[in-house]
Design a protein around this motif. Structure first.
Motif, short mmCIF file in Angstrom:
data_model
loop_
_atom_site.label_atom_id
_atom_site.label_comp_id
_atom_site.label_asym_id
_atom_site.label_seq_id
_atom_site.Cartn_x
_atom_site.Cartn_y
_atom_site.Cartn_z
N HIS A 128 0.85 -1.20 0.00
CA HIS A 128 0.00 0.00 0.00
C HIS A 128 0.89 1.25 0.00
O HIS A 128 0.80 2.08 0.91
CB HIS A 128 -0.93 0.01 1.22
N PRO A 129 1.73 1.41 -1.01
CA PRO A 129 2.69 2.52 -0.99
C PRO A 129 2.03 3.90 -1.01
O PRO A 129 2.57 4.84 -0.42
CB PRO A 129 3.52 2.28 -2.27
N LEU A 130 0.88 4.04 -1.67
CA LEU A 130 0.22 5.33 -1.76
C LEU A 130 -0.40 5.76 -0.43
O LEU A 130 -0.63 6.96 -0.21
CB LEU A 130 -0.86 5.31 -2.85
N HIS A 131 -0.66 4.79 0.45
CA HIS A 131 -1.28 5.09 1.73
C HIS A 131 -0.30 4.92 2.90
O HIS A 131 -0.71 4.92 4.05
CB HIS A 131 -2.49 4.18 1.96
N TYR A 132 0.99 4.77 2.55
CA TYR A 132 1.98 4.50 3.60
C TYR A 132 2.03 5.60 4.65
O TYR A 132 2.02 5.33 5.85
CB TYR A 132 3.37 4.32 2.97
N SER A 133 2.06 6.85 4.21
CA SER A 133 2.19 7.96 5.16
C SER A 133 0.97 8.11 6.05
O SER A 133 1.07 8.60 7.18
CB SER A 133 2.43 9.27 4.41
N THR A 134 -0.19 7.67 5.58
CA THR A 134 -1.41 7.78 6.40
C THR A 134 -1.61 6.57 7.29
O THR A 134 -2.23 6.68 8.36
CB THR A 134 -2.64 7.95 5.50
N LYS A 135 -1.07 5.42 6.88
CA LYS A 135 -1.22 4.20 7.68
C LYS A 135 -0.12 4.09 8.75
O LYS A 135 -0.40 3.83 9.91
CB LYS A 135 -1.19 2.95 6.79
N MET A 136 1.13 4.30 8.36
CA MET A 136 2.26 4.19 9.29
C MET A 136 2.62 5.57 9.84
O MET A 136 3.65 6.15 9.50
CB MET A 136 3.45 3.54 8.61
N THR A 137 1.76 6.10 10.66
CA THR A 137 2.01 7.40 11.26
C THR A 137 2.95 7.28 12.45
O THR A 137 3.15 6.18 13.00
CB THR A 137 0.69 8.04 11.74
N HIS A 138 3.53 8.42 12.85
CA HIS A 138 4.41 8.42 14.01
C HIS A 138 3.65 8.01 15.27
O HIS A 138 4.19 7.28 16.11
CB HIS A 138 5.01 9.81 14.20
N GLN A 139 2.40 8.43 15.37
CA GLN A 139 1.59 8.08 16.54
C GLN A 139 1.36 6.58 16.62
O GLN A 139 1.42 5.99 17.71
CB GLN A 139 0.23 8.82 16.49
N LEU A 140 1.11 5.95 15.46
CA LEU A 140 0.90 4.50 15.45
C LEU A 140 2.17 3.77 15.86
O LEU A 140 2.13 2.80 16.63
CB LEU A 140 0.45 4.04 14.07
N CYS A 141 3.32 4.23 15.34
CA CYS A 141 4.60 3.59 15.70
C CYS A 141 4.86 3.68 17.19
O CYS A 141 5.26 2.70 17.83
CB CYS A 141 5.74 4.24 14.91
N VAL A 142 4.64 4.86 17.77
CA VAL A 142 4.85 5.04 19.21
C VAL A 142 3.89 4.15 19.99
O VAL A 142 4.27 3.53 20.99
CB VAL A 142 4.66 6.52 19.60
N LEU A 143 2.64 4.05 19.53
CA LEU A 143 1.65 3.22 20.21
C LEU A 143 2.06 1.75 20.16
O LEU A 143 1.95 1.03 21.17
CB LEU A 143 0.28 3.41 19.56
N LEU A 144 2.53 1.28 19.01
CA LEU A 144 2.94 -0.12 18.87
C LEU A 144 4.15 -0.45 19.75
O LEU A 144 4.21 -1.51 20.38
CB LEU A 144 3.24 -0.43 17.41
N VAL A 145 5.12 0.46 19.78
CA VAL A 145 6.31 0.24 20.60
C VAL A 145 5.96 0.28 22.08
O VAL A 145 6.41 -0.57 22.86
CB VAL A 145 7.40 1.28 20.26
#
Length: 314
Positions: A128-145
């Motif tokens: 999903h390269p066109l939606h990468y910036s909307t799917k893998m947000t910084h907030q999501l990364c922090v939440l997952l970690v």
């Protein structure tokens, strides 16, 4: 961490890697070199990502967390082993043993979760390269970690509390260079059924769960890549996943061998060899695997070296 009447053993003896003096000297130099290489390699990865604004992306945010966890992971065992060799001591207190085991498996669980999150990141980037910036947000990364840290702490705390309730009556010699779960269970004179059941449950949820996520991610990635018409495009897509796949293979290969077998089937030599692989060799190789196969990391490291040369000339 334990009741006063639960165990007559106040400390354990860690036999280390060898009882031969000549081998001990060689192993000390070897492990000191590998530990320093591991720390230096991972610190360079952290420094390169922090100084290069182009690397402030979800993929490199996760990679920096992996490098940090690898440093902490190896530092729970190797410095203790090296210090014991210099001081001529092989003992570790009961509380110290449980503490070492706690942090060892905390960082092991974090490695496991981070590799799964990194596989999901690669899946989104390729499928999903066109939606990468909307799917893998910084907030999501922090939440997952953050979620990974919470789950890892809860899991390891359960193992540690169950281990603390066991009795160790006479034998206190651990044929290992750190306090591992399997040797401790074999030394206990209590019923270890609950502990072993928790290991199996934990293996299913904490280890196999992320591993399945990684497999599913790469199955979907493979399917997406095969649909790319050009050979160059296919090669480029697979190349971006090569480093992560190499690390995953090293990590899970040794973990499955070491912890997915019943305690009765373990031998001291095979356990130590596998433990050396995942506590020292894999964390040492990770930064080299990622840097050698990644042009952005190599470019950032080149900038770091150039800055250091300029600073020394001034």
């Amino acid at each position: 961490m334990r009741g006063t009447n639960q165990s007559s053993v106040s400390e354990f003896i860690l036999l280390g890697l060898s009882t031969q003096p000549q081998q001990q000297q060689l192993l000390f130099l070897l492990f000191l070199s590998m530990y320093l290489a591991m720390v230096l390699g991972n610190l360079l990865i952290l420094l390169a990502i922090s100084v290069d604004s182009r690397l402030h992306t979800p993929m490199y945010f996760l990679l920096s967390n992996l490098s940090f966890v690898d440093i902490c992971f190896t530092s729970t065992t190797i410095p203790k082993m090296l210090t014991d060799h210099l001081l001529g001591s092989q003992t570790i207190s009961f509380a110290g043993c449980l503490t070492q085991m706690y942090f060892l498996f905390l960082f092991l669980d974090m490695d496991n979760f981070l590799l799964a999150v990194m596989a999901y990141d690669r899946y989104v980037a390729i499928c999903h390269p066109l939606h990468y910036s909307t799917k893998m947000t910084h907030q999501l990364c922090v939440l997952l970690v953050t979620g990974s840290w919470i789950v890892s702490n809860m899991d390891v705390l359960a193992h540690t509390l169950l281990m603390a309730r066991l009795s160790f009556c006479a034998d206190n010699v651990i044929p290992h260079f750190f306090c591992d779960i399997t040797p401790l269970l074999m030394l206990s004179c209590s019923d270890t059924y609950i502990n072993e059941m928790l290991i199996l449950i934990e293996a299913s949820l904490i280890t196999i769960g992320p591993f399945i996520c990684i497999l599913v991610s790469y199955i979907l990635i493979t399917y997406a890549v095969l649909r790319i018409p050009s050979r160059k495009g296919k090669w480029k897509a697979f190349y971006t996943c090569g480093s992560h796949l190499s690390v995953v293979s090293l990590f899970y290969g040794t973990i499955i061998f070491l912890y997915f077998n019943p305690s009765s089937s373990h031998s001291a030599d095979s356990d130590i060899a596998a433990a050396v692989m995942f506590t020292v060799v894999t964390p040492m190789l990770n930064p080299f695997i990622y840097s050698l196969r990644n042009k952005d990391i190599k470019g950032a490291l080149g900038k770091v070296m150039a800055m250091k040369v300029l600073m020394t000339q001034q």
